[in-house]
Scaffold this motif. Structure first.
Motif, short mmCIF file in Angstrom:
data_model
loop_
_atom_site.label_atom_id
_atom_site.label_comp_id
_atom_site.label_asym_id
_atom_site.label_seq_id
_atom_site.Cartn_x
_atom_site.Cartn_y
_atom_site.Cartn_z
N UNK A 77 0.82 -1.21 0.00
CA UNK A 77 0.00 0.00 0.00
C UNK A 77 0.86 1.26 0.00
N UNK A 78 1.96 1.23 0.75
CA UNK A 78 2.84 2.40 0.80
C UNK A 78 3.44 2.71 -0.57
N UNK A 79 3.82 1.66 -1.29
CA UNK A 79 4.36 1.85 -2.64
C UNK A 79 3.30 2.47 -3.54
N UNK A 80 2.09 1.93 -3.48
CA UNK A 80 1.01 2.45 -4.34
C UNK A 80 0.61 3.87 -3.94
N UNK A 85 -0.56 7.66 -10.63
CA UNK A 85 -1.37 6.88 -11.57
C UNK A 85 -1.27 7.54 -12.94
N UNK A 86 -0.58 6.89 -13.86
CA UNK A 86 -0.33 7.49 -15.17
C UNK A 86 -1.60 7.71 -15.98
N UNK A 87 -2.68 7.03 -15.60
CA UNK A 87 -3.93 7.16 -16.36
C UNK A 87 -4.84 8.27 -15.81
N UNK A 94 -2.81 4.38 -5.08
CA UNK A 94 -3.63 4.29 -3.88
C UNK A 94 -4.08 5.71 -3.56
N UNK A 95 -5.37 5.93 -3.60
CA UNK A 95 -5.91 7.29 -3.53
C UNK A 95 -5.51 8.02 -2.25
N UNK A 171 -1.67 -4.37 -10.56
CA UNK A 171 -2.16 -4.89 -9.29
C UNK A 171 -3.08 -3.91 -8.57
N UNK A 172 -3.17 -2.68 -9.07
CA UNK A 172 -4.09 -1.68 -8.52
C UNK A 172 -5.34 -1.52 -9.36
N UNK A 173 -5.42 -2.29 -10.43
CA UNK A 173 -6.56 -2.24 -11.36
C UNK A 173 -7.50 -3.41 -11.07
N UNK A 174 -8.66 -3.14 -10.53
CA UNK A 174 -9.57 -4.19 -10.09
C UNK A 174 -10.05 -5.10 -11.21
#
Length: 307
Positions: A77-80, A85-87, A94-95, A171-174
């Motif tokens: 989570x810390x990394x995210x 978010x390039x998109x 992670x918001x 891994x952050x894309x549901x």
């Protein structure tokens, strides 16, 4: 021989006490044992007041060869949280806008301000942590050893089982299969609750899904299979969780589940060493593996949290 240590969550005093209890000595800033090696199961950070000290102890041991470590969901989570978010312009994987995300991460950010050189440097170290370890005689993962998820993740892992740089976006894309695989491996398997059913977790957040006891082959109902604070009121409706069961005879060690009471094995082949040191009355636990194929409760050791 290995000493497998559970989630620390910034409780460095308890970590030092546990290492000393197991015979580790500090020399030139590094704890080491003359014949044994420690293995950390992730979640070094968040919730505690000694985040930097905890990381320094664990990192120095790993980098000196006195320990191994795997990634926990809090490091992921810390990394995210630190990765744009390039998109989405101005957003992160992670918001930052969800109050719960920042609240859960604030203790870490207090010691490693977002974007500071220290923060960037420790995030890069987190990326060097493997998702899992298979050492032949034992297997280690933060939350769930699920072979299907391990196979799904492998194309996005390097030769040390660390996530490749591009994997964090996936891994952050549901909608991506890697998202579910990493959720299972690092955060545990969750199943949806029946319509109209919910519970409040340890942070007071209302939940409509529950983590499950994937190691428990005898659990047949929702009430039996659910695990975590607040799940005691769930109904005894039938559920099928067999596809997540562990069937091998190689011992698996996990953290993550905020257990309480005296440390003990979950099955002959699965042991959790997370005993909630981040809350008052919790323990920092370890399992001292001697090479046995069937786990032994007498091999647990722990220290109580002081306050």
């Amino acid at each position: 021989m290995y000493d497998i240590i559970g989630d620390i969550h910034g409780q460095a005093e308890e970590l030092e006490a546990l290492l000393q209890k197991m015979g580790y000595k500090e020399t030139v800033g590094v704890f080491a044992h003359p014949v044994r090696k420690a293995i950390f199961l992730g979640d070094f950070i968040d919730r505690g007041l000694q985040e930097q000290r905890t990381i320094n102890i664990c990192r120095s041991m790993v980098e000196s060869g006195a320990a191994f470590a795997v990634m926990g969901n809090h490091e992921f989570n810390a990394i995210c949280y630190a990765t744009p978010d390039s998109s989405k312009e101005g957003e992160y994987l992670r918001s930052h806008s969800k109050p719960g995300n920042q609240k859960a991460h604030q203790a870490f950010l207090d010691e490693f301000p977002l974007g500071s050189p220290q923060h960037r440097e420790v995030i890069e170290w987190f990326k060097t942590l493997p998702v899992f370890l298979d050492l032949g005689g034992i297997r280690l993962v933060h939350a769930c050893w699920h072979q299907e998820s391990l196979e799904l993740a492998k194309p996005w892992l390097d030769d040390r089982n660390c996530l490749l740089p591009e994997a964090y976006t996936l891994a952050s894309n549901k909608t991506h299969s890697l998202y579910t695989a990493i959720e299972y491996l690092l955060k545990g398997v969750e199943i949806d609750l029946p319509d109209g059913t919910s519970f409040k977790d340890k942070d007071g957040k209302e939940r409509i899904a529950t983590r499950i006891r994937w190691w428990d082959k005898k659990a047949k109902t929702l009430a039996d299979v659910a695990i975590g604070p607040g799940v005691g009121s769930l109904p005894e409706v039938p559920v099928e969780t067999g596809r997540f069961h562990y069937h091998d005879s190689v011992p698996v060690f996990i953290g993550h589940y905020w257990l309480s009471g005296l440390p003990q094995k979950l099955t002959d082949y699965v042991a959790c060493v997370d005993y909630s040191v981040a809350k008052k009355g919790g323990r920092l636990a370890a399992y001292r593996w001697q090479g046995e194929t069937v786990l032994d409760n007498s091999h647990f050791v722990w220290v109580d949290r002081d306050q």
